[in-house]
Design a protein around this motif. Sequence first.
Motif, short mmCIF file in Angstrom:
data_model
loop_
_atom_site.label_atom_id
_atom_site.label_comp_id
_atom_site.label_asym_id
_atom_site.label_seq_id
_atom_site.Cartn_x
_atom_site.Cartn_y
_atom_site.Cartn_z
N LEU A 85 0.84 -1.19 0.00
CA LEU A 85 0.00 0.00 0.00
C LEU A 85 0.88 1.25 0.00
N LEU A 86 0.49 2.20 -0.84
CA LEU A 86 1.16 3.49 -0.93
C LEU A 86 0.29 4.50 -0.20
N SER A 87 0.86 5.22 0.77
CA SER A 87 0.04 6.03 1.64
C SER A 87 0.59 7.44 1.82
N ALA A 88 -0.32 8.39 1.87
CA ALA A 88 0.03 9.77 2.23
C ALA A 88 -0.69 10.13 3.53
N ILE A 89 -1.11 9.12 4.27
CA ILE A 89 -1.90 9.33 5.48
C ILE A 89 -1.13 10.13 6.52
N LYS A 90 0.14 9.83 6.70
CA LYS A 90 0.93 10.52 7.71
C LYS A 90 0.96 12.02 7.42
N GLY A 91 1.20 12.39 6.17
CA GLY A 91 1.26 13.79 5.80
C GLY A 91 -0.08 14.49 5.87
N LYS A 92 -1.15 13.78 5.54
CA LYS A 92 -2.48 14.38 5.50
C LYS A 92 -3.19 14.34 6.85
N MET A 93 -3.02 13.26 7.60
CA MET A 93 -3.77 13.06 8.83
C MET A 93 -2.91 13.22 10.09
N GLY A 94 -1.59 13.15 9.93
CA GLY A 94 -0.72 13.35 11.07
C GLY A 94 -0.41 12.10 11.88
N PHE A 95 -0.86 10.94 11.44
CA PHE A 95 -0.49 9.70 12.12
C PHE A 95 -0.05 8.68 11.10
N GLU A 96 0.69 7.70 11.57
CA GLU A 96 1.28 6.72 10.67
C GLU A 96 0.63 5.35 10.85
N ILE A 97 0.36 4.72 9.74
CA ILE A 97 -0.12 3.34 9.74
C ILE A 97 0.99 2.50 9.13
N THR A 98 1.35 1.42 9.79
CA THR A 98 2.46 0.60 9.29
C THR A 98 2.02 -0.84 9.08
N SER A 99 2.92 -1.60 8.52
CA SER A 99 2.71 -3.04 8.37
C SER A 99 3.90 -3.78 8.97
N GLU A 100 4.52 -3.15 9.95
CA GLU A 100 5.76 -3.68 10.52
C GLU A 100 5.58 -4.90 11.41
N THR A 101 4.49 -4.96 12.14
CA THR A 101 4.30 -6.07 13.08
C THR A 101 3.21 -7.01 12.56
#
Length: 132
Positions: A85-101
């Motif tokens: 998934l390609l995301s601009a959520i962090k820049g637009k919403m201010g929080f980060e969604i990851t797939s690390e765990t």
Amino acid sequence: MTQNLTEKRVLLVDGDPDSASATRTILEGANFAVTTADSLATAEKALAECRPDLVVASAMLDISDGGFVLAHRVKKRDPRTPVLLLSAIKGKMGFEITSETPEDRAWTKADAMLENPFRDEQLIREATRLCR
């Protein structure tokens, strides 16, 4: 003369034509065979017609969580198909969604996520890794 016997098929899903074109150019430059879709509906149709080795999708497709919806549908169809998934959520919403765990991957269904803007090398590295 070399022959690419391992060309991988990528389904690229992005509703922004400029972003889709740029991403497609990067992937094709790395010898991926790219099929594009611009919505959840066209992605579903493409999934039915081909078996991609990788699905690359915008996280905010059609609706704010459309990429996540697509990831769930891809995994329901074939859990072995990797999703990036390609995301601009962090820049637009201010929080980060990851797939690390494993917990992150369990609810996002994404095998990896890249934050926009990303570098060409990052996309190629993740796509290559996920297609192994």
